[in-house]
Design a protein around this motif. Structure first.
Motif, PDB file in Angstrom:
ATOM      1  N   THR A  41      -0.380  13.591 -13.301  1.00 28.42           N
ATOM      2  CA  THR A  41      -0.228  13.034 -12.180  1.00 28.42           C
ATOM      3  C   THR A  41       1.290  12.910 -12.000  1.00 28.42           C
ATOM      4  O   THR A  41       2.193  12.751 -13.190  1.00 28.42           O
ATOM      5  CB  THR A  41      -0.452  11.578 -12.520  1.00 28.42           C
ATOM      6  OG1 THR A  41      -2.109  11.707 -12.649  1.00 28.42           O
ATOM      7  CG2 THR A  41      -0.350  10.644 -11.193  1.00 28.42           C
ATOM      8  N   TYR A  91       4.391  10.507  -9.888  1.00 30.81           N
ATOM      9  CA  TYR A  91       4.734   9.401  -9.121  1.00 30.81           C
ATOM     10  C   TYR A  91       5.974   9.492  -8.440  1.00 30.81           C
ATOM     11  O   TYR A  91       6.857   9.784  -9.380  1.00 30.81           O
ATOM     12  CB  TYR A  91       4.519   8.165 -10.041  1.00 30.81           C
ATOM     13  CG  TYR A  91       3.074   7.856 -10.563  1.00 30.81           C
ATOM     14  CD1 TYR A  91       2.240   6.965  -9.988  1.00 30.81           C
ATOM     15  CD2 TYR A  91       2.426   8.377 -11.657  1.00 30.81           C
ATOM     16  CE1 TYR A  91       0.999   6.651  -9.950  1.00 30.81           C
ATOM     17  CE2 TYR A  91       1.256   7.968 -11.879  1.00 30.81           C
ATOM     18  CZ  TYR A  91       0.553   7.265 -11.310  1.00 30.81           C
ATOM     19  OH  TYR A  91      -0.754   6.869 -11.666  1.00 30.81           O
ATOM     20  N   SER A  94       4.178   5.675  -6.506  1.00 28.72           N
ATOM     21  CA  SER A  94       2.939   6.036  -5.593  1.00 28.72           C
ATOM     22  C   SER A  94       2.757   7.405  -6.257  1.00 28.72           C
ATOM     23  O   SER A  94       3.762   8.276  -6.158  1.00 28.72           O
ATOM     24  CB  SER A  94       3.395   6.125  -4.136  1.00 28.72           C
ATOM     25  OG  SER A  94       2.280   6.606  -3.501  1.00 28.72           O
ATOM     26  N   ASP A  95       1.427   7.810  -6.431  1.00 30.00           N
ATOM     27  CA  ASP A  95       1.156   9.145  -6.620  1.00 30.00           C
ATOM     28  C   ASP A  95       0.661   9.866  -5.289  1.00 30.00           C
ATOM     29  O   ASP A  95       0.315  11.147  -5.563  1.00 30.00           O
ATOM     30  CB  ASP A  95       0.022   9.299  -7.745  1.00 30.00           C
ATOM     31  CG  ASP A  95      -1.336   8.525  -7.220  1.00 30.00           C
ATOM     32  OD1 ASP A  95      -1.405   8.180  -6.118  1.00 30.00           O
ATOM     33  OD2 ASP A  95      -2.478   8.702  -8.110  1.00 30.00           O
ATOM     34  N   GLY A  96       1.038   9.186  -4.203  1.00 26.59           N
ATOM     35  CA  GLY A  96       0.403  10.042  -2.980  1.00 26.59           C
ATOM     36  C   GLY A  96      -1.016   9.977  -2.832  1.00 26.59           C
ATOM     37  O   GLY A  96      -1.172  10.175  -1.580  1.00 26.59           O
ATOM     38  N   ASN A  97      -1.728   9.368  -3.463  1.00 30.63           N
ATOM     39  CA  ASN A  97      -3.223   9.472  -3.194  1.00 30.63           C
ATOM     40  C   ASN A  97      -3.941   8.205  -3.652  1.00 30.63           C
ATOM     41  O   ASN A  97      -3.987   7.338  -2.804  1.00 30.63           O
ATOM     42  CB  ASN A  97      -3.704  10.624  -4.245  1.00 30.63           C
ATOM     43  CG  ASN A  97      -4.935  11.042  -3.774  1.00 30.63           C
ATOM     44  OD1 ASN A  97      -5.532  10.730  -2.925  1.00 30.63           O
ATOM     45  ND2 ASN A  97      -5.854  11.657  -4.865  1.00 30.63           N
ATOM     46  N   THR A  98      -4.176   7.850  -4.920  1.00 29.30           N
ATOM     47  CA  THR A  98      -4.889   6.933  -5.619  1.00 29.30           C
ATOM     48  C   THR A  98      -4.084   5.785  -5.964  1.00 29.30           C
ATOM     49  O   THR A  98      -4.677   4.606  -5.426  1.00 29.30           O
ATOM     50  CB  THR A  98      -5.660   7.261  -6.697  1.00 29.30           C
ATOM     51  OG1 THR A  98      -6.463   8.545  -6.252  1.00 29.30           O
ATOM     52  CG2 THR A  98      -6.898   6.352  -7.104  1.00 29.30           C
ATOM     53  N   SER A 109      -0.969   3.191  -6.234  1.00 27.51           N
ATOM     54  CA  SER A 109       0.126   2.431  -5.947  1.00 27.51           C
ATOM     55  C   SER A 109       0.730   1.314  -6.314  1.00 27.51           C
ATOM     56  O   SER A 109       0.113   0.283  -6.490  1.00 27.51           O
ATOM     57  CB  SER A 109       0.062   2.213  -4.269  1.00 27.51           C
ATOM     58  OG  SER A 109       1.372   1.624  -3.710  1.00 27.51           O
TER      59      SER A 109
END
Length: 182
Positions: A102, A104, A157-161, A163
């Protein structure tokens, strides 16, 4: 760190329970309204060792050796700078409790009259590497004023799941002895 939101279920900013009513700030809501569903999979957490808390509590009891560092760098899921004169850098460590591979990215909302930066601004967790990453957040005053607290945030933020947001509170000062009641 429990995932939370600073808006209600309708997307309206949280209000403080005060008279008169006002939009809540981080001193009112902390990290925000808790989201139990997201708490089961937070992605990142800010862990604090009990020994670090003991050192911090010793500082509150009057010990002054190295206390400023503990007060600013205790690994809490928030940042409070009560007396920013020019520049200060704090440190935090996040632990990945989510997927192994992952990345971030830091999303900054700087408090008013303050320049805020984070280094590194991208953290990546890969298989076989550490599950913890340390980062530094720097704050520099834009204008030297004696002011009240202003607020911002740092979100990973991982841009997906995930934040993962923490509140930031900064009070700029000119002199230590000048009291501000605003």
């Amino acid at each position: 760190m429990i995932p939370a939101s600073v808006t209600d279920q309708f997307g309206v900013p949280i209000e403080a329970e005060s008279v008169p009513r006002k939009v809540a700030d981080p001193f009112d809501f902390g990290g925000g309204h808790m989201d139990p569903d997201r708490a089961a999979n937070p992605g990142l957490v800010y862990d604090v060792d009990a020994r670090e808390y003991n050192k911090f509590f010793n500082c509150t009891l009057g010990s002054s050796h190295g206390c400023e560092s503990y007060q600013l760098n205790l690994n809490l899921p928030s940042i409070a700078i009560p007396d920013l004169k020019d520049h200060v850098t704090v440190q935090r460590t996040v632990t990945n409790v989510g997927a192994v591979r992952t990345t971030y990215h830091a999303v900054l909302e700087a408090p008013a009259r303050v320049v805020m930066s984070v280094e590194p601004s991208v953290i990546t967790f890969v298989k076989g590497s550490s599950t913890s990453m340390t980062f530094r957040v720097s704050f520099t005053t834009k204008r030297r004023v004696q002011g009240g607290f202003t607020f911002g945030s740092l979100t990973w933020s991982d841009g997906n799941t995930h934040s993962v947001r923490i509140p930031v509170a900064v009070r700029t000062v000119i002199q230590d002895f000048v009291a501000d009641t605003s």
